[in-house]
Design a protein around this motif. Structure first.
Motif, PDB file in Angstrom:
ATOM      1  N   SER A   1      17.148  -9.129  -7.867  1.00 42.24           N
ATOM      2  CA  SER A   1      16.082  -9.299  -8.677  1.00 42.24           C
ATOM      3  C   SER A   1      14.928  -9.224  -7.742  1.00 42.24           C
ATOM      4  O   SER A   1      13.847  -9.063  -8.050  1.00 42.24           O
ATOM      5  N   LEU A   2      15.209 -10.751  -6.792  1.00 44.28           N
ATOM      6  CA  LEU A   2      14.231 -11.094  -6.729  1.00 44.28           C
ATOM      7  C   LEU A   2      13.426 -10.678  -5.485  1.00 44.28           C
ATOM      8  O   LEU A   2      12.508  -9.861  -5.142  1.00 44.28           O
ATOM      9  N   LEU A   3      14.739  -9.849  -4.880  1.00 45.45           N
ATOM     10  CA  LEU A   3      14.599  -8.923  -3.424  1.00 45.45           C
ATOM     11  C   LEU A   3      13.780  -8.040  -4.307  1.00 45.45           C
ATOM     12  O   LEU A   3      13.102  -6.787  -3.874  1.00 45.45           O
ATOM     13  N   LEU A   4      14.230  -7.087  -5.019  1.00 44.66           N
ATOM     14  CA  LEU A   4      13.903  -5.884  -6.047  1.00 44.66           C
ATOM     15  C   LEU A   4      12.212  -5.993  -5.545  1.00 44.66           C
ATOM     16  O   LEU A   4      11.587  -5.545  -5.767  1.00 44.66           O
ATOM     17  N   ALA A   5      11.367  -7.148  -6.765  1.00 43.61           N
ATOM     18  CA  ALA A   5       9.912  -7.194  -7.087  1.00 43.61           C
ATOM     19  C   ALA A   5       9.857  -7.774  -5.854  1.00 43.61           C
ATOM     20  O   ALA A   5       8.972  -7.330  -5.572  1.00 43.61           O
ATOM     21  N   LEU A   6      10.126  -8.175  -4.731  1.00 44.61           N
ATOM     22  CA  LEU A   6       9.386  -8.610  -3.012  1.00 44.61           C
ATOM     23  C   LEU A   6       9.280  -6.864  -2.796  1.00 44.61           C
ATOM     24  O   LEU A   6       8.483  -6.581  -2.087  1.00 44.61           O
ATOM     25  N   GLU A   7      10.319  -5.830  -3.177  1.00 38.21           N
ATOM     26  CA  GLU A   7      10.548  -4.840  -2.540  1.00 38.21           C
ATOM     27  C   GLU A   7       8.958  -3.978  -3.399  1.00 38.21           C
ATOM     28  O   GLU A   7       8.435  -3.398  -1.850  1.00 38.21           O
ATOM     29  N   LEU A   8       9.097  -4.557  -4.539  1.00 31.92           N
ATOM     30  CA  LEU A   8       7.815  -3.334  -5.083  1.00 31.92           C
ATOM     31  C   LEU A   8       6.980  -4.108  -4.274  1.00 31.92           C
ATOM     32  O   LEU A   8       5.604  -3.277  -4.465  1.00 31.92           O
ATOM     33  N   PHE A   9       6.424  -5.382  -4.609  1.00 38.00           N
ATOM     34  CA  PHE A   9       5.114  -6.178  -4.168  1.00 38.00           C
ATOM     35  C   PHE A   9       4.995  -5.033  -3.057  1.00 38.00           C
ATOM     36  O   PHE A   9       3.655  -5.466  -2.755  1.00 38.00           O
ATOM     37  N   ILE A  10       5.882  -5.348  -1.934  1.00 40.17           N
ATOM     38  CA  ILE A  10       5.219  -4.994  -0.256  1.00 40.17           C
ATOM     39  C   ILE A  10       4.791  -3.056  -0.694  1.00 40.17           C
ATOM     40  O   ILE A  10       4.189  -2.601  -0.200  1.00 40.17           O
ATOM     41  N   ILE A  11       5.753  -2.424  -1.263  1.00 40.55           N
ATOM     42  CA  ILE A  11       5.358  -0.578  -1.181  1.00 40.55           C
ATOM     43  C   ILE A  11       3.755  -1.254  -2.163  1.00 40.55           C
ATOM     44  O   ILE A  11       3.125   0.019  -2.222  1.00 40.55           O
ATOM     45  N   THR A  12       3.820  -1.952  -3.210  1.00 38.17           N
ATOM     46  CA  THR A  12       2.523  -1.712  -4.467  1.00 38.17           C
ATOM     47  C   THR A  12       1.204  -2.264  -3.390  1.00 38.17           C
ATOM     48  O   THR A  12       0.705  -1.336  -3.008  1.00 38.17           O
ATOM     49  N   ILE A  13       1.234  -2.531  -2.701  1.00 40.55           N
ATOM     50  CA  ILE A  13       0.448  -3.279  -1.461  1.00 40.55           C
ATOM     51  C   ILE A  13       0.369  -2.156  -0.364  1.00 40.55           C
ATOM     52  O   ILE A  13      -0.817  -2.126  -0.085  1.00 40.55           O
ATOM     53  N   SER A  14       1.398  -1.578  -0.050  1.00 41.32           N
ATOM     54  CA  SER A  14       0.989  -0.641   0.814  1.00 41.32           C
ATOM     55  C   SER A  14       0.546   0.284   0.377  1.00 41.32           C
ATOM     56  O   SER A  14      -0.049   1.625   1.438  1.00 41.32           O
ATOM     57  N   VAL A  15       1.169   1.130  -0.604  1.00 44.89           N
ATOM     58  CA  VAL A  15       0.872   2.539  -1.039  1.00 44.89           C
ATOM     59  C   VAL A  15      -0.268   2.537  -2.075  1.00 44.89           C
ATOM     60  O   VAL A  15      -1.315   2.884  -2.204  1.00 44.89           O
ATOM     61  N   GLN A  16       0.326   1.422  -2.872  1.00 45.62           N
ATOM     62  CA  GLN A  16      -1.044   2.039  -4.145  1.00 45.62           C
ATOM     63  C   GLN A  16      -2.301   1.410  -4.083  1.00 45.62           C
ATOM     64  O   GLN A  16      -3.397   2.310  -4.489  1.00 45.62           O
ATOM     65  N   VAL A  17      -2.943   0.100  -3.087  1.00 39.33           N
ATOM     66  CA  VAL A  17      -3.471  -0.513  -3.328  1.00 39.33           C
ATOM     67  C   VAL A  17      -4.123   0.543  -2.498  1.00 39.33           C
ATOM     68  O   VAL A  17      -5.644   0.597  -2.929  1.00 39.33           O
ATOM     69  N   PRO A  18      -3.973   0.730  -1.449  1.00 46.83           N
ATOM     70  CA  PRO A  18      -4.879   1.673  -0.384  1.00 46.83           C
ATOM     71  C   PRO A  18      -5.418   3.200  -1.287  1.00 46.83           C
ATOM     72  O   PRO A  18      -6.427   2.827  -1.011  1.00 46.83           O
TER      73      PRO A  18
ATOM     74  N   MET B   1      -7.084   7.686  -6.755  1.00 48.75           N
ATOM     75  CA  MET B   1      -7.293   6.818  -7.196  1.00 48.75           C
ATOM     76  C   MET B   1      -6.373   6.419  -8.630  1.00 48.75           C
ATOM     77  O   MET B   1      -5.843   5.555  -8.849  1.00 48.75           O
ATOM     78  N   GLN B   2      -6.566   7.052  -9.985  1.00 47.26           N
ATOM     79  CA  GLN B   2      -6.351   7.355 -10.641  1.00 47.26           C
ATOM     80  C   GLN B   2      -3.968   7.242 -10.935  1.00 47.26           C
ATOM     81  O   GLN B   2      -3.669   6.919 -11.204  1.00 47.26           O
ATOM     82  N   ASP B   3      -3.766   8.739  -9.839  1.00 49.77           N
ATOM     83  CA  ASP B   3      -2.020   7.878  -9.384  1.00 49.77           C
ATOM     84  C   ASP B   3      -2.499   6.991  -9.615  1.00 49.77           C
ATOM     85  O   ASP B   3      -0.696   6.623  -9.490  1.00 49.77           O
ATOM     86  N   SER B   4      -2.576   5.657  -7.949  1.00 45.10           N
ATOM     87  CA  SER B   4      -2.405   5.003  -7.353  1.00 45.10           C
ATOM     88  C   SER B   4      -2.337   4.190  -8.609  1.00 45.10           C
ATOM     89  O   SER B   4      -1.606   3.266  -8.540  1.00 45.10           O
ATOM     90  N   MET B   5      -3.056   4.307  -9.640  1.00 44.38           N
ATOM     91  CA  MET B   5      -3.261   3.146 -10.022  1.00 44.38           C
ATOM     92  C   MET B   5      -1.920   2.690 -11.517  1.00 44.38           C
ATOM     93  O   MET B   5      -1.897   1.886 -11.725  1.00 44.38           O
ATOM     94  N   ILE B   6      -1.922   4.306 -11.589  1.00 49.72           N
ATOM     95  CA  ILE B   6      -0.847   4.543 -12.187  1.00 49.72           C
ATOM     96  C   ILE B   6       0.643   3.716 -11.979  1.00 49.72           C
ATOM     97  O   ILE B   6       1.524   3.205 -12.764  1.00 49.72           O
ATOM     98  N   GLY B   7       1.011   4.498 -10.332  1.00 44.72           N
ATOM     99  CA  GLY B   7       1.450   3.435 -10.225  1.00 44.72           C
ATOM    100  C   GLY B   7       1.596   2.023  -9.477  1.00 44.72           C
ATOM    101  O   GLY B   7       2.517   1.500  -9.922  1.00 44.72           O
TER     102      GLY B   7
END
Length: 123
Positions: free
Chosen positions: A69-86, A94-100
């Motif tokens: 569970s900790l590694l899944l949270a970390l992986e999702l954090f990295i994905i969120t920072i590298s894919v959704q935030v940009p 913008m809208q699809d990224s905000m949903i993600g």
């Protein structure tokens, strides 16, 4: 056969990880284009798909739940920072990224909650 709400909750929580992990294998090349700026983009997609599936299975079978569970949270954090935030910068994505982003934040919260609760008893 008795199925508890706890087990149903675990299965429902892990289902997006399994489905997303499978999508990483089905559409790895397409997903790699979204992170083409990263070295070894295609490998990262397949690797992250495998880790999403492995983490979900670990939680379902109640083995290494805290670590998974900790590694899944970390992986999702990295994905969120590298894919959704940009994607929030571009008005077309913008809208699809905000949903993600919101989707990932809720799953990160769930993973951290499972991590916390799993130290008190088995899930």
């Amino acid at each position: 056969m008795k199925i508890s709400t706890r087990k149903i909750g675990i299965i429902l929580f892990t289902l997006p990880f399994i489905v997303s992990g499978l999508f990483h294998f089905v559409n790895g090349k397409g997903m790699a284009m979204a992170i083409s700026a990263f070295p070894f983009a295609e490998f990262l997609i397949y690797f992250s798909g495998a880790t999403l599936i492995a983490g979900a299975i670990a939680i379902i079978i109640n083995k290494f739940v805290r670590l998974a569970s900790l590694l899944l949270a970390l992986e999702l954090f990295i994905i969120t920072i590298s894919v959704q935030v940009p994607g929030l910068i571009n008005p077309q994505t913008m809208q699809d990224s905000m949903i993600g982003l919101l989707h990932n934040v809720s799953l990160i919260g769930g993973a951290l909650l499972i991590h916390h609760l799993s130290r008190k008893s088995t899930l």
